[in-house]
Design a protein around this motif. Sequence first.
Motif, PDB file in Angstrom:
ATOM      1  N   UNK A  83      -1.748  -4.450  -5.945  1.00 26.62           N
ATOM      2  CA  UNK A  83      -1.250  -5.401  -4.946  1.00 26.62           C
ATOM      3  C   UNK A  83       0.210  -5.123  -4.604  1.00 26.62           C
ATOM      4  N   UNK A  84       0.952  -4.622  -5.591  1.00 28.03           N
ATOM      5  CA  UNK A  84       2.362  -4.298  -5.380  1.00 28.03           C
ATOM      6  C   UNK A  84       2.541  -2.913  -4.752  1.00 28.03           C
ATOM      7  N   UNK A  85       1.409  -2.271  -4.445  1.00 26.45           N
ATOM      8  CA  UNK A  85       1.384  -0.988  -3.729  1.00 26.45           C
ATOM      9  C   UNK A  85       2.026   0.160  -4.516  1.00 26.45           C
ATOM     10  N   UNK A  86       1.799   0.173  -5.827  1.00 24.36           N
ATOM     11  CA  UNK A  86       2.245   1.309  -6.617  1.00 24.36           C
ATOM     12  C   UNK A  86       1.330   2.506  -6.356  1.00 24.36           C
ATOM     13  N   UNK A  87       1.897   3.703  -6.522  1.00 22.11           N
ATOM     14  CA  UNK A  87       1.147   4.936  -6.292  1.00 22.11           C
ATOM     15  C   UNK A  87       0.039   5.100  -7.325  1.00 22.11           C
ATOM     16  N   UNK A  88      -0.974   5.885  -6.963  1.00 24.33           N
ATOM     17  CA  UNK A  88      -2.119   6.084  -7.867  1.00 24.33           C
ATOM     18  C   UNK A  88      -1.690   6.743  -9.176  1.00 24.33           C
ATOM     19  N   UNK A  89      -0.703   7.637  -9.118  1.00 27.53           N
ATOM     20  CA  UNK A  89      -0.216   8.268 -10.357  1.00 27.53           C
ATOM     21  C   UNK A  89       0.434   7.230 -11.269  1.00 27.53           C
ATOM     22  N   UNK A  90       1.157   6.279 -10.672  1.00 29.98           N
ATOM     23  CA  UNK A  90       1.774   5.214 -11.455  1.00 29.98           C
ATOM     24  C   UNK A  90       0.713   4.337 -12.105  1.00 29.98           C
ATOM     25  N   UNK A  91      -0.374   4.087 -11.390  1.00 32.56           N
ATOM     26  CA  UNK A  91      -1.463   3.277 -11.952  1.00 32.56           C
ATOM     27  C   UNK A  91      -2.058   3.957 -13.180  1.00 32.56           C
ATOM     28  N   UNK A  92      -2.251   5.267 -13.088  1.00 37.03           N
ATOM     29  CA  UNK A  92      -2.859   5.988 -14.208  1.00 37.03           C
ATOM     30  C   UNK A  92      -1.938   6.000 -15.430  1.00 37.03           C
ATOM     31  N   UNK A  93      -0.664   6.300 -15.217  1.00 39.98           N
ATOM     32  CA  UNK A  93       0.259   6.349 -16.358  1.00 39.98           C
ATOM     33  C   UNK A  93       0.481   4.951 -16.932  1.00 39.98           C
ATOM     34  N   UNK A  94       0.480   3.935 -16.088  1.00 36.44           N
ATOM     35  CA  UNK A  94       0.658   2.563 -16.563  1.00 36.44           C
ATOM     36  C   UNK A  94      -0.516   2.129 -17.428  1.00 36.44           C
ATOM     37  N   UNK A  95      -1.711   2.551 -17.044  1.00 40.36           N
ATOM     38  CA  UNK A  95      -2.893   2.210 -17.837  1.00 40.36           C
ATOM     39  C   UNK A  95      -2.793   2.833 -19.229  1.00 40.36           C
ATOM     40  N   UNK A  96      -2.306   4.070 -19.298  1.00 36.53           N
ATOM     41  CA  UNK A  96      -2.146   4.746 -20.587  1.00 36.53           C
ATOM     42  C   UNK A  96      -1.102   4.049 -21.452  1.00 36.53           C
ATOM     43  N   UNK A  97       0.036   3.707 -20.830  1.00 38.19           N
ATOM     44  CA  UNK A  97       1.128   3.070 -21.582  1.00 38.19           C
ATOM     45  C   UNK A  97       0.726   1.694 -22.072  1.00 38.19           C
ATOM     46  N   UNK A  98       0.077   0.920 -21.213  1.00 40.28           N
ATOM     47  CA  UNK A  98      -0.253  -0.445 -21.623  1.00 40.28           C
ATOM     48  C   UNK A  98      -1.312  -0.428 -22.725  1.00 40.28           C
ATOM     49  N   UNK A  99      -2.193   0.585 -22.721  1.00 42.98           N
ATOM     50  CA  UNK A  99      -3.170   0.723 -23.816  1.00 42.98           C
ATOM     51  C   UNK A  99      -2.445   1.022 -25.126  1.00 42.98           C
ATOM     52  N   UNK A 100      -1.414   1.857 -25.052  1.00 40.33           N
ATOM     53  CA  UNK A 100      -0.599   2.158 -26.228  1.00 40.33           C
ATOM     54  C   UNK A 100       0.083   0.895 -26.760  1.00 40.33           C
ATOM     55  N   UNK A 101       0.596   0.101 -25.820  1.00 39.93           N
ATOM     56  CA  UNK A 101       1.274  -1.148 -26.192  1.00 39.93           C
ATOM     57  C   UNK A 101       0.290  -2.137 -26.806  1.00 39.93           C
ATOM     58  N   UNK A 102      -0.898  -2.245 -26.221  1.00 39.02           N
ATOM     59  CA  UNK A 102      -1.912  -3.161 -26.762  1.00 39.02           C
ATOM     60  C   UNK A 102      -2.340  -2.742 -28.172  1.00 39.02           C
ATOM     61  N   UNK A 103      -2.449  -1.434 -28.402  1.00 36.63           N
ATOM     62  CA  UNK A 103      -2.791  -0.945 -29.745  1.00 36.63           C
ATOM     63  C   UNK A 103      -1.720  -1.364 -30.747  1.00 36.63           C
ATOM     64  N   UNK A 104      -0.474  -1.250 -30.353  1.00 36.45           N
ATOM     65  CA  UNK A 104       0.626  -1.649 -31.243  1.00 36.45           C
ATOM     66  C   UNK A 104       0.581  -3.145 -31.523  1.00 36.45           C
ATOM     67  N   UNK A 105       0.309  -3.949 -30.471  1.00 40.45           N
ATOM     68  CA  UNK A 105       0.203  -5.398 -30.653  1.00 40.45           C
ATOM     69  C   UNK A 105      -0.919  -5.747 -31.622  1.00 40.45           C
TER      70      UNK A 105
END
Length: 291
Positions: free
Chosen positions: A12-34
Amino acid sequence: MNTPEFIAYLKRKQFASTTLRTSETVIALYFDWLAAENLEPEQVSYQEILGFIKSHRRQASQRTLQHYLNVIRHYYDHLIEAKKIEYNPTKGVEIKGVRRKVLYHILEPQELHQLYNSYQDDTLAGRRNKVMLGLLVYQGVKTEELRKLETSHVKLREGKIEIPGGRKSNHRIMNLESHQVMDVYDYVLQARPEILKESNQETDRLFVSLTGKASTISNLTNSFLRPLKAEFKQLKNAKQIRASVITKWLKNHNLREVQVLAGHKYVSTTEGYKMNDMEGLKEEINQYHPL
């Protein structure tokens, strides 16, 4: 922990597709840590964010850590928008050793006004350029936003102009200065129709070239910035003008108001301009506190 909702937010914030992919990877890493720490995202405070950064310091570069932090900051902006939390726990966390881009010498308000007043050119191109210069000097418009403007965005009766949003900026409606209105009126109703007639063009674009050929917005802005730079040695480029305008706004408005005026997606972008007023051209180094 809902990754799809977060990715939908980024879309919705119109981020690029590459940003979406890297964000998904990072947030999964963060969720694992949590999960390893037995924490829910909504329970996290400033100290837990520091803990996450500390846990990845050995295997990640400073720039990578900054990327992690940016993604997590966006995630908590998403939770705030969803009304699941009220405060972003990443606020105030910065990464040591990540260089910020070089800031500009800030032009004072009277210097900006002088730039506008000094440009005198009664040709058709000059009348167009005067309007473009005014939008840079008084509304802090980005050059790529000038390219997007159409005649329908000009509200002459109200003395306003609509700035369309994009992937990196928000839509906004801005007041024109009283001394701009006549120049805008002259260009929209007289000079521009003459340019279109002489160049045999049909377009809704607000700013058009005299040749009828496709012309980049940088070519149009350079046609008036080049002579101005010869006269005003401290003038560097359009980005410097925008930085000066935003810095001026910060002296007269609160951070959120300036965010709206500047069209920034995130208030952290607006905060970055505070350094212009404090440091001028000095290159800044982020200090990671309290590590």
